[in-house]
Design an enzyme around this catalytic site. Structure first.
Site, short mmCIF file in Angstrom:
data_model
loop_
_atom_site.label_atom_id
_atom_site.label_comp_id
_atom_site.label_asym_id
_atom_site.label_seq_id
_atom_site.Cartn_x
_atom_site.Cartn_y
_atom_site.Cartn_z
N GLY A 24 5.38 -6.00 -16.54
CA GLY A 24 4.45 -4.95 -16.13
C GLY A 24 3.02 -5.44 -16.15
O GLY A 24 2.75 -6.63 -16.31
N GLY A 25 2.09 -4.50 -15.96
CA GLY A 25 0.68 -4.87 -15.94
C GLY A 25 0.20 -5.43 -17.25
O GLY A 25 -0.74 -6.23 -17.30
N PHE A 26 0.80 -5.01 -18.37
CA PHE A 26 0.39 -5.49 -19.69
C PHE A 26 0.97 -6.86 -19.98
O PHE A 26 0.33 -7.70 -20.62
CB PHE A 26 0.85 -4.47 -20.75
CG PHE A 26 0.38 -4.78 -22.14
CD1 PHE A 26 -0.93 -4.49 -22.52
CD2 PHE A 26 1.23 -5.34 -23.07
CE1 PHE A 26 -1.36 -4.78 -23.82
CE2 PHE A 26 0.81 -5.63 -24.36
CZ PHE A 26 -0.50 -5.34 -24.73
N GLY A 27 2.18 -7.12 -19.53
CA GLY A 27 2.83 -8.41 -19.79
C GLY A 27 4.34 -8.29 -19.69
O GLY A 27 4.87 -7.31 -19.18
N VAL B 146 8.28 -7.92 -20.96
CA VAL B 146 9.04 -7.15 -21.94
C VAL B 146 10.34 -7.90 -22.22
O VAL B 146 11.08 -8.24 -21.30
CB VAL B 146 9.35 -5.73 -21.45
CG1 VAL B 146 10.09 -4.94 -22.53
CG2 VAL B 146 8.07 -5.01 -21.04
N GLY C 52 11.82 -7.09 -18.20
CA GLY C 52 10.86 -6.43 -17.32
C GLY C 52 9.51 -7.10 -17.40
O GLY C 52 9.19 -7.82 -18.35
N ASP D 214 -0.29 7.77 -16.09
CA ASP D 214 0.50 6.80 -15.32
C ASP D 214 1.95 7.24 -15.23
O ASP D 214 2.88 6.47 -15.48
CB ASP D 214 0.39 5.41 -15.96
CG ASP D 214 0.78 4.28 -14.99
OD1 ASP D 214 0.81 4.54 -13.76
OD2 ASP D 214 1.04 3.16 -15.45
#
Length: 837
Positions: free
Chosen positions: A506-509, A511, A504, A621
């Site tokens: 996401g906005g953080f980085g 996975v 995956g 969120d």
């Protein structure tokens, strides 16, 4: 005057002429076919590859090294004798081809490594470029044969192909093609997937063929394609082959004037297809999905080939097409786009946005536009990488030109000096800003009484993982919480952050899937330094999950902050996100009971956040992508990077900058920037309708009134006709009372003002009641046919005094993790009053 026979022949000629035009082979004006290193010509598929000694005037090289091997040695890699010889370059070299007709040309480069005297071609490392584009950099071929195909727009009288060996290495090539491409094969306009809309400028783009696939049929060799292309079969790309079946009717294909020709794709491609394997079930609702490996950070031109050879009449087949879960074609009816003619080829060009993913998913699935038998088809597919802004097909370098004249050297020197001066100024500025930022951070750090390391909050000590993971020990205060993992342990768990292990983004980085030394499967979220989410979210995530342990919250196993990394390690959730089970991924559809149980699990987790601690925790969120499922489809709420503690006892809200995900965001929070637990309730209401309808919360490709899921579903809910828009796979499978209760619950969640929305405890109550109504009709229940229990609880419950409610809330906070097997209706019957916290 013509006699009857002449008139007959004239009309026959008129009838046959278009077919001849459509099937005639293209004769390229430029057609250079070179067998490099060969001493004699080689015939392949009725084409003659000339020994490159014939093109000696085209070649500029310091040393002639012609290599050869036996055909027997290449039999396992390719039957083509082109791979039996090669030209080796020990220094920068180039071919210069005269161009008779400017325009798009194919460049095909053949490579096969073998050992020849002192040269080991498998150890070769080199770059290949033209005067305009960098084709490959740091390129090597270890074992099997490779053919690289490019389509370039040549706007000069010559085409130069440069071969540049890396330091202490060599370059080589087995064969080269430089061939004119028919006008119109590549058109200028396409459709952009993100942002959605028209795309123009394809004619100026250089393209590299990554995949060319024949759906539902065998591989098509270059000898059976008018433009000498090779099409591979699609079986190895199917994610779930059991969901697909093949169909073939090559003789039915009709090329018509003004449409695609055999040069677009041969009849053997348009005459075969892969379709949904509905197995005779008229209620089938799933996607057939293919997965392809791609290089990230590039845009791709995806050409989809269609030909309806399965329908018996017009307007029978409607279907949808998705690329990476984005809608590429909605309610596609091939009889309409082909002017009411069946079995006629059609193609659609789509342009992707640059992506960080190494995978591309292409899916087809049924449309709901009519009640015909669910079906979807795809005949062929081409995926072509587009050159980047550096005119390169390599992410690491700009074009290399090999040897160049003095003029280009002067230009290079000027550009180099200019860029050097520019970067010097930039570096000074960056250094100044970094120093300034460092001083600011040091001041902020001095202002804090606690270190940012989350686990130090518990006992003032920073902990590291013990036993097999490091030589550190762990204190008792952190024994049940996350541990600080050494970076080397994280590398080992993720196979050095293997891109094929990415599950995956996401906005953080990214996975990654991982596995610890003891065999524990984990999900490893690695922060992207360029992400808009950073240290604050990293710290918040660890602080939140270090304080909470609940069976419906994803557990934090550890974290790593070595080497400026921000890495979070969670328990691994085998079934992925709720969102992936609703739409876009081709996974089997969830039953209504499964969906209700997932919603109930997520509601339990959110209710615990809101009530299970000294102060409420607001997730901020809540969305289907942040609800994860384990192997038993048990739901767990995840991603607490945006979470925030709720208001003090004497306050009604927290004033804070608006954060969240578009489509799920509480409009009152957005307007007033005042955050409460009811903001999570609103987002969860959107999730409920998303679960019911199985469609994205924002879909700009739909008609205006349908773009926003919350607005659209609320209109149908207020009409009392929610059953008209539910996921088609659920049609006829939901008890009316259960649907009514579910719809009323979601409607209450989406109230305009937070004070009018229920608490998560109320939402949980009603969802469990909806499940009870689904599983069995409650005998003698006065609410059986009008079930609006939010705000209409029994007098007995509303008479609980304040002291009893507080005790119940404390009981919930300490013990809820062990109550999943108990009827939650009984547990939460004592928590329904808002003053219970």
């Amino acid at each position: 005057m013509w006699d009857c026979r002449e008139i007959w022949l004239f009309f026959c000629g008129l009838t046959i002429l278009p077919l001849v035009c459509f099937s005639a082979n293209f004769v390229p004006l430029d057609n250079y076919l070179i067998d490099c290193g060969a001493s004699t010509d080689t015939a392949i598929d009725n084409r003659n590859f000339t020994a490159d000694s014939f093109y000696k005037d085209f070649l500029s090289t310091q040393q002639d090294v012609l290599a050869s091997t036996s055909l027997k040695s290449i039999a396992s890699s390719s039957d083509s004798p082109l791979y039996a010889t090669a030209r080796i370059f020990t220094a920068p070299s180039k071919y210069t081809f005269p161009i008779k007709k400017r325009g798009r040309h194919w460049i095909r480069l053949y490579f096969f490594p073998f050992a020849y005297e002192k040269y080991d071609l498998s150890a070769a490392n080199f770059a290949v470029s033209t005067q305009d584009y960098n084709l490959v950099s740091d390129f090597s071929v270890q074992k099997n044969h490779v053919m690289k195909e490019y389509s370039l727009d040549v706007n000069s009288d010559t085409l130069v192909i440069n071969f540049a060996p890396s330091a202490n290495s060599i370059a080589f090539v087995n064969a080269i093609e430089v061939v004119s491409v028919p006008d119109g094969l590549i058109v200028d306009n396409g459709f952009s997937l993100y942002p959605s809309g028209s795309y123009s400028g394809l004619l100026t783009k250089a393209l590299e063929t990554v995949f060319r696939v024949n759906m539902g049929g065998p591989s098509v060799s270059s000898g059976n394609d008018t433009l000498q292309r090779t099409w591979v079969a699609d079986e190895k790309f199917l994610i779930q082959p059991n969901l697909a079946t093949n169909f073939s009717n090559i003789s039915a294909v009709k090329y018509v004037n003004g449409g695609p020709t055999a040069n677009t794709a041969p009849p053997s491609v348009y005459g075969t297809l892969t379709r949904m394997n509905s197995a005779g079930d008229p209620r089938s609702n799933f996607n057939v999905t293919w997965q392809f490996d791609v290089e990230p950070q590039f845009q791709y031109l995806v050409r989809l080939h269609f030909c309806d050879i399965v329908s018996k009449g017009l307007n029978e087949l409607y279907f949808n097409v998705y690329i990476n879960s984005l809608l590429a074609a909605k309610d596609l009816d091939l009889s309409i786009v082909n002017n009411n003619v069946l079995a006629t080829p059609f193609f659609k060009d789509l342009v992707t946005a640059p992506s960080a993913s190494t995978k591309m998913l292409v899916s087809i699935g049924p449309s709901t536009v009519n009640n015909n038998y669910p079906d979807a088809i795809l005949n062929g597919l081409e995926i072509m990488k587009m050159n980047n802004s550096a005119s390169s097909f390599s992410s690491s370098t700009a074009p290399e030109t090999g040897s160049s004249g003095s003029g280009s050297k002067k230009v290079g020197l000027i550009v180099g000096v200019s860029l050097g001066a520019f970067f010097a100024v930039v570096m000074v500025l960056v250094f100044f800003l970094l120093c300034r930022k460092r001083r600011r951070l040091e001041k902020e750090k001095q202002g804090h009484s606690k270190t940012w390391v989350p686990l130090s909050i518990n006992d003032g000590t920073s902990h590291t993982i013990g036993s097999k993971y490091s030589t550190g020990t762990s204190g008792s205060a952190a024994s049940n919480f996350g541990y600080r993992f050494p970076f080397v342990t994280v590398l080992e768990a993720t196979n050095n952050f293997d891109e094929s292990w990415v599950i995956g983004i996401g906005g953080f980085g990214k996975v990654y899937k991982g596995e610890l030394n003891d065999g524990t499967k984990v999900a490893v979220k690695r922060g992207n330094p360029r992400s808009q989410q950073g240290l604050a979210e990293f710290r918040t995530e660890i602080e939140m999950l270090s304080q909470f342990r609940h069976r419906h919250l994803v557990s934090l196993i550890g974290y790593c902050d070595e080497k400026n990394e921000m890495i979070l390690i969670y328990e691994y959730m085998e079934k992925g996100t709720l969102k992936s089970h609703l739409y876009g991924s081709g996974l089997p559809s969830l039953s209504w009971k499964e969906r209700l149980e997932i919603c109930i699990g997520a509601a339990r987790g959110l209710h615990y956040l809101h009530t299970g601690y000294a102060k409420a925790v607001i997730h901020r969120d809540v969305k289907s992508a942040n609800i994860l499922l384990d192997d038993n489809l048990m739901a767990k709420v995840a991603d607490f990077g945006l979470s925030k503690t709720g208001p003090e006892i004497d306050q009604t809200h927290v004033s804070t900058a608006v954060k969240g995900s578009f489509g799920y965001l509480d409009p009152e929070y957005f307007r007033r920037q005042q955050l409460t637990e009811k903001s999570d309730v609103y987002s969860f209401g959107v999730v409920l309708f998303e679960v019911l309808c199985a469609r994205p919360v924002i879909d700009p490709t739909l008609p205006r009134e349908m773009v926003n899921l919350a607005e659209w579903t609320m209109k149908w809910q207020k009409r009392g006709q929610l059953e008209q828009i539910i996921d088609p796979t659920l049609a006829g499978k939901i008890r009316p009372d259960s649907l009514r209760k579910f719809g009323e619950t979601a409607e209450k969640c989406l109230a305009d003002f937070g004070v009018d929305r229920p608490s998560m405890g109320d939402v949980l109550w009603n969802l469990e009641y909806a499940l009870q109504l689904q599983e069995a009709v409650v005998q003698g229940d006065p609410e059986e046919n009008s079930t609006n229990m939010i705000g209409e609880l029994s007098p007995q419950l509303n008479n609980f005094d304040h002291e009893v409610s507080v005790s119940a809330a404390q009981f919930e906070a300490s013990s809820l993790d062990d109550l999943s097997g108990v009827s939650m209706s009984r547990v939460f019957s004592q928590l329904v009053k808002s003053e219970g916290r």
